[in-house]
Design a protein around this motif. Structure first.
Motif, PDB file in Angstrom:
ATOM      1  N   PRO A 160       0.822  -1.219   0.000  1.00  8.60           N
ATOM      2  CA  PRO A 160       0.000   0.000   0.000  1.00  8.60           C
ATOM      3  C   PRO A 160       0.853   1.265   0.000  1.00  8.60           C
ATOM      4  O   PRO A 160       1.780   1.392   0.797  1.00  8.60           O
ATOM      5  N   ILE A 161       0.554   2.174  -0.942  1.00  7.72           N
ATOM      6  CA  ILE A 161       1.248   3.465  -1.038  1.00  7.72           C
ATOM      7  C   ILE A 161       0.190   4.516  -1.364  1.00  7.72           C
ATOM      8  O   ILE A 161      -0.213   4.665  -2.512  1.00  7.72           O
ATOM      9  N   GLU A 162      -0.283   5.232  -0.367  1.00  2.32           N
ATOM     10  CA  GLU A 162      -1.307   6.241  -0.612  1.00  2.32           C
ATOM     11  C   GLU A 162      -0.727   7.452  -1.333  1.00  2.32           C
ATOM     12  O   GLU A 162       0.481   7.695  -1.303  1.00  2.32           O
ATOM     13  N   GLY A 163      -1.621   8.201  -2.003  1.00  2.00           N
ATOM     14  CA  GLY A 163      -1.190   9.462  -2.599  1.00  2.00           C
ATOM     15  C   GLY A 163      -0.932   9.423  -4.087  1.00  2.00           C
ATOM     16  O   GLY A 163      -0.149  10.212  -4.603  1.00  2.00           O
ATOM     17  N   LEU A 164      -1.560   8.492  -4.829  1.00  4.03           N
ATOM     18  CA  LEU A 164      -1.376   8.364  -6.280  1.00  4.03           C
ATOM     19  C   LEU A 164       0.086   8.093  -6.663  1.00  4.03           C
ATOM     20  O   LEU A 164       0.778   8.959  -7.214  1.00  4.03           O
ATOM     21  N   PRO A 165       0.589   6.900  -6.384  1.00  6.81           N
ATOM     22  CA  PRO A 165       1.957   6.565  -6.799  1.00  6.81           C
ATOM     23  C   PRO A 165       2.087   6.627  -8.315  1.00  6.81           C
ATOM     24  O   PRO A 165       1.231   6.109  -9.040  1.00  6.81           O
ATOM     25  N   HIS A 166       3.138   7.270  -8.793  1.00 11.86           N
ATOM     26  CA  HIS A 166       3.230   7.600 -10.221  1.00 11.86           C
ATOM     27  C   HIS A 166       4.449   6.929 -10.877  1.00 11.86           C
ATOM     28  O   HIS A 166       4.325   5.902 -11.513  1.00 11.86           O
ATOM     29  N   ASN A 167       5.622   7.509 -10.686  1.00 10.62           N
ATOM     30  CA  ASN A 167       6.847   6.909 -11.214  1.00 10.62           C
ATOM     31  C   ASN A 167       7.714   6.405 -10.062  1.00 10.62           C
ATOM     32  O   ASN A 167       7.499   6.772  -8.902  1.00 10.62           O
ATOM     33  N   LEU A 168       8.719   5.602 -10.397  1.00 12.12           N
ATOM     34  CA  LEU A 168       9.494   4.965  -9.338  1.00 12.12           C
ATOM     35  C   LEU A 168      10.867   4.561  -9.851  1.00 12.12           C
ATOM     36  O   LEU A 168      11.096   4.438 -11.050  1.00 12.12           O
ATOM     37  N   ASP A 169      11.778   4.368  -8.895  1.00  8.98           N
ATOM     38  CA  ASP A 169      13.111   3.852  -9.191  1.00  8.98           C
ATOM     39  C   ASP A 169      13.561   3.035  -7.994  1.00  8.98           C
ATOM     40  O   ASP A 169      12.920   3.055  -6.933  1.00  8.98           O
ATOM     41  N   ILE A 170      14.653   2.319  -8.159  1.00  4.44           N
ATOM     42  CA  ILE A 170      15.140   1.419  -7.120  1.00  4.44           C
ATOM     43  C   ILE A 170      16.616   1.684  -6.868  1.00  4.44           C
ATOM     44  O   ILE A 170      17.352   2.094  -7.782  1.00  4.44           O
ATOM     45  N   SER A 171      17.052   1.504  -5.635  1.00  7.36           N
ATOM     46  CA  SER A 171      18.464   1.700  -5.310  1.00  7.36           C
ATOM     47  C   SER A 171      19.311   0.640  -6.016  1.00  7.36           C
ATOM     48  O   SER A 171      18.831  -0.465  -6.292  1.00  7.36           O
ATOM     49  N   PRO A 172      20.565   0.946  -6.334  1.00  3.67           N
ATOM     50  CA  PRO A 172      21.410  -0.026  -7.050  1.00  3.67           C
ATOM     51  C   PRO A 172      21.570  -1.360  -6.330  1.00  3.67           C
ATOM     52  O   PRO A 172      21.787  -2.389  -6.977  1.00  3.67           O
ATOM     53  N   ASN A 173      21.454  -1.362  -4.993  1.00  6.83           N
ATOM     54  CA  ASN A 173      21.557  -2.625  -4.254  1.00  6.83           C
ATOM     55  C   ASN A 173      20.222  -3.357  -4.147  1.00  6.83           C
ATOM     56  O   ASN A 173      20.143  -4.443  -3.565  1.00  6.83           O
TER      57      ASN A 173
END
Length: 319
Positions: free
Chosen positions: A179-192
Motif C-alpha cells: 500500500p502506497i497512498e497518494g497516487l503513486p506515479h513513477n518509481l526507481d530502485i536503489s542499485p543494491n
C-alpha cells in the motif's frame, strides 16, 4: 505486428545482441540519449537528432543496455514501437493493452514489460522471439515499472489502487502488493535493490520503501506535478522532476534531505543520469529542450533544443 519482425528483430537481437552476450559486451554503455516527443508523435536521439516516426501521444521510452534496441509507447494507439537504436530504423510494432504508459526492458535484455493503464495489466514482450509472450493482470491503472537489479522482480505503480504491485519477472505472476497512498506515479530502485523510491502526485513527495519489511521509511517533499525520478548509479542521490514546476529536486539518499532545487525551465519530466552519473539529462516539456546538469556542481552546462514536448528520457545502462 509487421511481418518483418521475425527477420529484422531476429537479426538485431539474436544476431547482434546474441553475439554481444557471447562477447560480454551487453553492458557497454554508449553515450546516447533517447527521448519521446509527444507533440511530434516521434522518438528522437542525441547525438543523431533524427526524428523516428511513431504513433500518437508518444509517452515512455526504454533502451537495452548496449543501446541497439529502443522501445517506446504510443498511449493513443495502444502500441509499442521498436527501433534500431543505432540507425533509427523501425524494427516493428507491438499491439499491447489499452493506454500503455511505462515500458521497461528487463535488465537481462530478454523481455520487456509494458504498463497498460486502460487494461489494468502488464504486457510482456519476448525480445528474442519478437512477439507478445503474455499479459499479467496486476490491478487498477498501472503506470510505470522498475525491475530489481537481478531481474527477478518487477515493481509497478498502481495509480487506481494506491499500491505497488510486485510481479515475479521470471514466472510472470503477481506476487503481492504494497500500500502506497497518494497516487503513486513513477518509481526507481536503489542499485543494491533494497529501497524503492516512489513519486506521489497527490502529496507531491517521494515515499522511500524498505523492501525488506515493505515499510515506508521516509516521505520527502518535492515540487508540484507529475514527477519523474532517477537514482544515481552510486545510489547516493535521487533526482526528481515536477512537470507543474520549473525545478529538479536533489535528494541525499543517506539523510533523505533535499540538498538543492535546480531551476531548469517550465515543465521538467523525464530525466536520467548517464552511465557514470556525472551528467543528468532532463526533458523540459514546455520549453522544448533537453537540459544537461553537471551532477558535481549541480549547474546547467548545456541545453539542446528539441521538437515539440519532449516527455521521457532513456539512456543505455540506466533503466
Amino acid at each position: 505486428m509487421k511481418s518483418m519482425l521475425g527477420v529484422t528483430i531476429g537479426i538485431i537481437l539474436i544476431g547482434i545482441v546474441g553475439m554481444l552476450y557471447l562477447q560480454n559486451n551487453l553492458d557497454e554503455k554508449p553515450e546516447k540519449i533517447f527521448f519521446t516527443l509527444q507533440g511530434d508523435n516521434t522518438v528522437n536521439s542525441i547525438p543523431n537528432e533524427n526524428n523516428w516516426i511513431a504513433g500518437e501521444k508518444m509517452t515512455y521510452v526504454s533502451a537495452i543496455k548496449n543501446g541497439l534496441l529502443v522501445l517506446a509507447t504510443s498511449s493513443a494507439n495502444d502500441t509499442v514501437f521498436a527501433f534500431n537504436g543505432e540507425t533509427g530504423e523501425s524494427i516493428d510494432t507491438f499491439l499491447v493493452g489499452k493506454t500503455p504508459k511505462g515500458v521497461k526492458i528487463r535488465p537481462d535484455g530478454n523481455f520487456a514489460f509494458v504498463a497498460n493503464e486502460g487494461s489494468d495489466s502488464i504486457s510482456v514482450i519476448n525480445l528474442i522471439l519478437g512477439k507478445i509472450h503474455t499479459e499479467i493482470p496486476v490491478g487498477k491503472t498501472p503506470h510505470n515499472i522498475i525491475f530489481n537489479p537481478s531481474s527477478d522482480l518487477a515493481f509497478i505503480t498502481l495509480q487506481g489502487e494506491d499500491k505497488i504491485a510486485i510481479v515475479d519477472a521470471k514466472k510472470f505472476e503477481l506476487i503481492s502488493t504494497i500500500p502506497i497512498e497518494g497516487l503513486p506515479h513513477n518509481l526507481d530502485i536503489s542499485p543494491n535493490g533494497k529501497f524503492l523510491y516512489v513519486t506521489r502526485i497527490a502529496t507531491n513527495d517521494v515515499a522511500v520503501v524498505n523492501l525488506e519489511n515493505q515499510q515506508i521509511i521516509a516521505e520527502i517533499p518535492v515540487s508540484a506535478g507529475h514527477h519523474g525520478i532517477d537514482i544515481s548509479p552510486d545510489g547516493n542521490r535521487a533526482y526528481v522532476s515536477g512537470i507543474a514546476s520549473d525545478v529538479i529536486t536533489v535528494i541525499d539518499t543517506q539523510s533523505f534531505d533535499v540538498i538543492d532545487q535546480i531551476k531548469v525551465g517550465n515543465g521538467p519530466h523525464g530525466l536520467r543520469t548517464n552511465y557514470d552519473g556525472s551528467i543528468l539529462y532532463v526533458a523540459i516539456s514546455q520549453t522544448n529542450e533537453i537540459v544537461e546538469i553537471n551532477t558535481n556542481t549541480l549547474e546547467i552546462i548545456n541545453s539542446r533544443k528539441t521538437g515539440n514536448v519532449p516527455f521521457w528520457v532513456a539512456i543505455p545502462g540506466n533503466p
